[in-house]
Design a protein around this motif. Structure first.
Motif, PDB file in Angstrom:
ATOM      1  N   ALA A  57       0.843  -1.195   0.000  1.00 58.23           N
ATOM      2  CA  ALA A  57       0.000   0.000   0.000  1.00 58.23           C
ATOM      3  C   ALA A  57       0.874   1.238   0.000  1.00 58.23           C
ATOM      4  O   ALA A  57       2.014   1.213   0.490  1.00 58.23           O
ATOM      5  CB  ALA A  57      -0.914   0.009   1.223  1.00 58.23           C
ATOM      6  N   GLN A  58       0.334   2.332  -0.541  1.00 62.66           N
ATOM      7  CA  GLN A  58       0.988   3.640  -0.442  1.00 62.66           C
ATOM      8  C   GLN A  58       0.124   4.510   0.449  1.00 62.66           C
ATOM      9  O   GLN A  58      -1.091   4.625   0.247  1.00 62.66           O
ATOM     10  CB  GLN A  58       1.147   4.276  -1.817  1.00 62.66           C
ATOM     11  N   LEU A  59       0.737   5.117   1.464  1.00 63.76           N
ATOM     12  CA  LEU A  59       0.018   5.916   2.451  1.00 63.76           C
ATOM     13  C   LEU A  59       0.508   7.351   2.414  1.00 63.76           C
ATOM     14  O   LEU A  59       1.651   7.631   2.054  1.00 63.76           O
ATOM     15  CB  LEU A  59       0.227   5.363   3.864  1.00 63.76           C
ATOM     16  N   GLY A  60      -0.355   8.265   2.806  1.00 65.37           N
ATOM     17  CA  GLY A  60       0.011   9.668   2.922  1.00 65.37           C
ATOM     18  C   GLY A  60      -1.209  10.502   3.258  1.00 65.37           C
ATOM     19  O   GLY A  60      -2.348  10.040   3.127  1.00 65.37           O
ATOM     20  N   TRP A  61      -0.969  11.729   3.694  1.00 66.82           N
ATOM     21  CA  TRP A  61      -2.099  12.640   3.922  1.00 66.82           C
ATOM     22  C   TRP A  61      -2.810  12.879   2.583  1.00 66.82           C
ATOM     23  O   TRP A  61      -2.188  12.778   1.524  1.00 66.82           O
ATOM     24  CB  TRP A  61      -1.624  13.980   4.486  1.00 66.82           C
TER      25      TRP A  61
END
Length: 401
Positions: free
Chosen positions: A259-263
Motif C-alpha cells: 500500500a501507499q500511504l500519505g495525507w
C-alpha cells in the motif's frame, strides 16, 4: 531542470502543480500553460511563472487576457480556442505535459503532446477512459511515458516499482465514499447540489466532487487502471476507506499486499509524476500514523453507488462505450450542478444513454469514432433529461440501477 507545460493551469490540479514549481524552482520551469475562463488568476500565473506560450479556451476572452498582461516587457505567445490549446500542448522544449483539463476536453491536447514526443503526467482520467484505443498505440509509437498523477493510480504505480511484470495479482482502489458515505440510501432523494459538494477529505473541482459523491470517479478509475496496468476487470476491486490515508493497494501473486500511504494531498502524486524515477525531498508534513488514527475499510454499497457497477459493465464492453459513459456522466453532472436534474437522476440517465448506444458500439474505434460517440452521448443526455420522468433502461447488461 525539467521543462513543463501545464494544461488546466487555473484549476485544482493546475494550481497545485504551480505550487510545486514555485517551491522547487531549481527542479522545474513552466514553458507553456492552457487555461479556461479565469483571466484574473491566469494573468497572475503568467506574471509569476513567465511561460513562453499561453492558450485560453475561449477565443472571446483573448482581448481581455491581452489587456491584463499588456504591461509585460516580454509577454508570452497567446493562443485561443481548442486549436490553441492543442498547439500549446505540443509547444517547444517541454519534456512533460501535465494534463489537468477536466473532462474529454483534455483528450485532443494530450494526443497532440504525445505526437510531439512529450511525456504525460496524467491527471485527466478521461484521456484513457474515452481515448485508450487511440492513445495507447500512440504512446507506444512515440516512445513517451504515461505517468499517473492522480492519487489512486500514483499509489498503484509507486507500489509496482520493483515488482516483476508477472508478480501482480490484483489492484485494490480505495474510495473515501464521498459526501454521502454516511447517509442512508433512503435520504438520497433529498440531496442538494450544496450537499454533493461537501467532500469530507479532498479539495477538488465541482465536477470531480460530484463524481466522488456518486462514486463514478471510482468507476472511471477502474477503467483507467485496466488500461494503465493491464489488469482485467475481475482483478480490480474497490473498497471504502473513509480516512483517505491509504491511497490504493496491490496484491501480489504470493498474497502479499503493498500500500501507499500519505495525507490527502494531491501535490504528492503530482510531484512523483514530474520527478519519477527520482524522489524529491520535501518539507511537507510527514504522515503520523498515531495522528491519523484508526484506518477502517468497508464494502461499497452498490444500491447507494450504482455508477460503480455501470462502469464495470461498460469497461468490459470496451470499444466506444467508455467514451459514451464518460461524456454522458459529464453532461449529467453539469445538469445536476445547474439543478436541472436530481442527484439520483445522474446514474439513471447515464445508464439509459449507454443502453441506447449498444447497437452502435465500435470495438476498434478511431479518434473520429470516439469524438462522435462523445458528442452523441452529450446530446442524448439532454434529450433523456427533458423526458418526464427520465426514462430508465431495463437492459440486462446494464442493469446497474
Amino acid at each position: 531542470m525539467k521543462a513543463i507545460t501545464l494544461l488546466g493551469s487555473t484549476g485544482s490540479i493546475g494550481t497545485q502543480t504551480l505550487d510545486i514549481v514555485a517551491q522547487y524552482p531549481d527542479q522545474f520551469r513552466i514553458v507553456g500553460m492552457a487555461a479556461g475562463r479565469n483571466i484574473e488568476l491566469l494573468s497572475q500565473q503568467i506574471r509569476q511563472f513567465r511561460p513562453e506560450v499561453v492558450a485560453i479556451a475561449d477565443p472571446n476572452q483573448l482581448p481581455e487576457l491581452k489587456s491584463a498582461i499588456a504591461d509585460l516587457e516580454s509577454p508570452p505567445q497567446l493562443l485561443a480556442g481548442e486549436a490553441g490549446v492543442v498547439e500549446a500542448a505540443a509547444y517547444g522544449d517541454a519534456e512533460s505535459v501535465v494534463t489537468g483539463i477536466v473532462g474529454c476536453a483534455g483528450l485532443l491536447p494530450t494526443i497532440s503532446a504525445i505526437k510531439a514526443g512529450k511525456d504525460i503526467a496524467l491527471a485527466n482520467k478521461e484521456t484513457l477512459i474515452a481515448g485508450a484505443p487511440v492513445v495507447l498505440p500512440l504512446v507506444e509509437k512515440h516512445g513517451v511515458k504515461l505517468l499517473p498523477a492522480d492519487s489512486e493510480h500514483s499509489a498503484i504505480f509507486q507500489c509496482l516499482q520493483g515488482v516483476p511484470a508477472e508478480g501482480l495479482r490484483r489492484i485494490i482502489l480505495t474510495a473515501s465514499g464521498g459526501a454521502f458515505r454516511d447517509w442512508p440510501v433512503e435520504k438520497l432523494p433529498e440531496v442538494t447540489v450544496a450537499d454533493a459538494l461537501k467532500h469530507p477529505n479532498w479539495s477538488m473541482g465541482r465536477k470531480i466532487t460530484v463524481d466522488s459523491a456518486t462514486l463514478m470517479n471510482k468507476g472511471l478509475e477502474v477503467i483507467e487502471a485496466h488500461y494503465l496496468f493491464g489488469v482485467d476487470y475481475d482483478h480490480i476491486d474497490i473498497v471504502i476507506h473513509p480516512q483517505s490515508i491509504i491511497h490504493s493497494l496491490i496484491e501480489l501473486q504470493d498474497t502479499s499486499v503493498l500500500a501507499q500511504l500519505g495525507w490527502p494531498d494531491m501535490r504528492l502524486p503530482l510531484l512523483y509524476a514530474l520527478s519519477w524515477p527520482e524522489r524529491v525531498a520535501t518539507d511537507w508534513e510527514p504522515l503520523d500514523l498515531v495522528k491519523s488514527g484508526d484506518l477502517t475499510f468497508r464494502e461499497p454499497n452498490h444500491q447507494k453507488y450504482p455508477c460503480m457497477q455501470l462502469a464495470y459493465d461498460v469497461g468490459r464492453m470496451g470499444g466506444s462505450m467508455p467514451a459514451v459513459m464518460n461524456a454522458a456522466n459529464e453532461q449529467a453532472v453539469a445538469l445536476f450542478l445547474d439543478e436541472n436534474i436530481s442527484f439520483l437522476d445522474i446514474p439513471r440517465v447515464i445508464e439509459t444513454a449507454c443502453d441506447r448506444f449498444q447497437s452502435q458500439n465500435t470495438s476498434q474505434p478511431s479518434l473520429e469514432d470516439i469524438l462522435a460517440a462523445d458528442q452523441w452521448a452529450r446530446q442524448e443526455i439532454l434529450t433523456i433529461s427533458q423526458s418526464q420522468p427520465p426514462i430508465v433502461t431495463t437492459s440486462p447488461q446494464l442493469s446497474a440501477i
